[in-house]
Design a protein around this motif. Structure first.
Motif, short mmCIF file in Angstrom:
data_model
loop_
_atom_site.label_atom_id
_atom_site.label_comp_id
_atom_site.label_asym_id
_atom_site.label_seq_id
_atom_site.Cartn_x
_atom_site.Cartn_y
_atom_site.Cartn_z
N PRO A 32 -52.99 31.70 -102.62
CA PRO A 32 -52.01 32.75 -102.91
C PRO A 32 -51.12 32.34 -104.09
O PRO A 32 -50.66 31.19 -104.16
N PRO A 33 -50.88 33.25 -105.03
CA PRO A 33 -50.05 32.92 -106.18
C PRO A 33 -48.66 32.40 -105.79
O PRO A 33 -48.14 31.47 -106.42
N ARG A 34 -48.07 32.96 -104.75
CA ARG A 34 -46.75 32.50 -104.34
C ARG A 34 -46.79 31.04 -103.89
O ARG A 34 -45.85 30.29 -104.10
N LEU A 35 -47.89 30.63 -103.28
CA LEU A 35 -48.03 29.23 -102.88
C LEU A 35 -48.01 28.32 -104.11
O LEU A 35 -47.32 27.30 -104.12
N ALA A 36 -48.75 28.69 -105.14
CA ALA A 36 -48.77 27.88 -106.36
C ALA A 36 -47.38 27.80 -106.97
O ALA A 36 -46.94 26.72 -107.40
N ALA A 37 -46.66 28.91 -106.99
CA ALA A 37 -45.30 28.91 -107.53
C ALA A 37 -44.38 28.02 -106.71
O ALA A 37 -43.56 27.26 -107.25
N HIS A 38 -44.52 28.10 -105.39
CA HIS A 38 -43.71 27.25 -104.50
C HIS A 38 -44.00 25.78 -104.75
O HIS A 38 -43.07 24.96 -104.87
N LEU A 39 -45.26 25.44 -104.85
CA LEU A 39 -45.62 24.03 -105.06
C LEU A 39 -45.11 23.52 -106.40
O LEU A 39 -44.68 22.37 -106.51
N ARG A 40 -45.10 24.37 -107.42
CA ARG A 40 -44.54 23.96 -108.71
C ARG A 40 -43.04 23.68 -108.58
O ARG A 40 -42.52 22.72 -109.16
N ALA A 41 -42.33 24.51 -107.83
CA ALA A 41 -40.89 24.32 -107.65
C ALA A 41 -40.59 23.02 -106.92
O ALA A 41 -39.70 22.25 -107.31
N VAL A 42 -41.32 22.74 -105.86
CA VAL A 42 -41.10 21.51 -105.08
C VAL A 42 -41.51 20.29 -105.91
O VAL A 42 -40.82 19.26 -105.91
N HIS A 43 -42.60 20.41 -106.64
CA HIS A 43 -43.07 19.33 -107.51
C HIS A 43 -41.99 18.98 -108.55
O HIS A 43 -41.74 17.82 -108.84
N GLU A 44 -41.36 20.00 -109.12
CA GLU A 44 -40.29 19.78 -110.10
C GLU A 44 -39.16 18.95 -109.50
O GLU A 44 -38.67 17.99 -110.11
N VAL A 45 -38.72 19.32 -108.31
CA VAL A 45 -37.62 18.61 -107.65
C VAL A 45 -38.05 17.19 -107.30
O VAL A 45 -37.27 16.24 -107.47
N ALA A 46 -39.27 17.02 -106.84
CA ALA A 46 -39.77 15.67 -106.53
C ALA A 46 -39.74 14.78 -107.77
O ALA A 46 -39.35 13.61 -107.70
N ALA A 47 -40.13 15.32 -108.91
CA ALA A 47 -40.11 14.55 -110.16
C ALA A 47 -38.69 14.13 -110.50
O ALA A 47 -38.46 13.00 -110.95
N GLU A 48 -37.73 15.01 -110.29
CA GLU A 48 -36.34 14.67 -110.58
C GLU A 48 -35.81 13.63 -109.60
O GLU A 48 -35.05 12.74 -109.99
N LEU A 49 -36.20 13.73 -108.35
CA LEU A 49 -35.80 12.70 -107.37
C LEU A 49 -36.40 11.35 -107.74
O LEU A 49 -35.72 10.31 -107.66
N LEU A 50 -37.65 11.34 -108.16
CA LEU A 50 -38.30 10.09 -108.57
C LEU A 50 -37.59 9.48 -109.78
O LEU A 50 -37.40 8.26 -109.83
N ALA A 51 -37.20 10.31 -110.73
CA ALA A 51 -36.49 9.80 -111.91
C ALA A 51 -35.16 9.17 -111.50
O ALA A 51 -34.77 8.11 -112.01
N TRP A 52 -34.47 9.79 -110.55
CA TRP A 52 -33.21 9.24 -110.06
C TRP A 52 -33.44 7.90 -109.35
O TRP A 52 -32.73 6.92 -109.61
N VAL A 53 -34.43 7.83 -108.48
CA VAL A 53 -34.72 6.57 -107.78
C VAL A 53 -35.08 5.48 -108.78
O VAL A 53 -34.58 4.35 -108.68
N ALA A 54 -35.90 5.80 -109.77
CA ALA A 54 -36.30 4.80 -110.76
C ALA A 54 -35.10 4.30 -111.56
O ALA A 54 -35.00 3.10 -111.87
N ALA A 55 -34.16 5.19 -111.87
CA ALA A 55 -32.99 4.81 -112.67
C ALA A 55 -31.95 4.05 -111.86
O ALA A 55 -31.37 3.08 -112.33
N ARG A 56 -31.71 4.49 -110.64
CA ARG A 56 -30.62 3.92 -109.84
C ARG A 56 -31.07 2.86 -108.83
O ARG A 56 -30.27 2.05 -108.40
N HIS A 57 -32.33 2.89 -108.43
CA HIS A 57 -32.84 1.96 -107.42
C HIS A 57 -34.22 1.46 -107.85
O HIS A 57 -35.20 1.62 -107.13
N PRO A 58 -34.29 0.82 -109.03
CA PRO A 58 -35.60 0.42 -109.57
C PRO A 58 -36.34 -0.61 -108.73
O PRO A 58 -37.56 -0.73 -108.85
#
Length: 194
Positions: A32-58
């Motif tokens: 379903p297209p909405r599923l793909a859009a949802h997964l892109r949104a969650v993936h974006e947030v996960a990438a930002e969380l990973l960047a924060w962990v790498a910067a603050r808790h390497p």
């Protein structure tokens, strides 16, 4: 052959694209297209969380590739149970895990389909917690018990003060939650059914 709506949900401007393997899986399923859009949104947030962990808790050992793939596929079982895209349900969790395993996805990556909602289990690691957190914060949902688990794991692994990690995570979640309206609008612009 994937629908035009699915192709648009995977490629339209908005959250960053999914990893190629995740996008191919969704295309193969004609998800379903909405599923793909949802997964892109969650993936974006996960990438930002990973960047924060790498910067603050390497010093914290995080499998960034697994987290990104997990965020990109955690709800893939909703391709089998599309009613759970617009309503509650957990049938998609075991279905998504089985679907990924049947398609040759390694357990280390497939597990997120079944663990993203079970972050309270005692042996839940930081990778699983980050996918679970991304799956909540993308829409500005704050879950204090989940955030507390993330704080505990990061503080223990990094040696940072508990209160300091709490304050940092709270700031990060506030910042990510501020983009929720944009992500929700992106997701809702695609149909549940192609």
């Amino acid at each position: 052959m994937p629908s035009d709506a699915l192709r648009r949900a995977l490629t339209d401007p908005g959250p960053p694209p999914l990893p190629d393997e995740a996008a191919r899986l969704l295309e193969d399923l004609d998800a379903p297209p909405r599923l793909a859009a949802h997964l892109r949104a969650v993936h974006e947030v996960a990438a930002e969380l990973l960047a924060w962990v790498a910067a603050r808790h390497p010093s914290v050992a995080v499998d960034a590739g697994a987290v990104l793939f997990g965020a990109a596929t955690h709800d893939i079982g909703k391709a089998v149970h599309p009613d759970e895209l617009s309503g509650p349900g957990s049938r998609h969790e075991p279905a998504g895990h089985a679907l990924l395993r049947e398609r040759g996805v390694d357990e280390r990556l497939a597990r997120f389909a079944r663990t993203h909602a079970s972050w309270g289990a005692p042996d839940t690691g930081v990778d699983d917690l980050l996918v679970s957190l991304a799956d909540k914060v993308w829409k500005a949902k704050r879950v204090p018990d989940l955030e507390q688990r993330v704080v505990e794991v990061l503080a223990a692994a990094s040696g940072a003060e508990h209160w300091e990690v709490f304050m940092e995570l709270d700031d990060v979640c506030d910042r990510l939650a501020a983009g929720a309206d944009r992500r929700l609008a992106f997701q809702s612009s695609y149909p549940v059914v192609a």
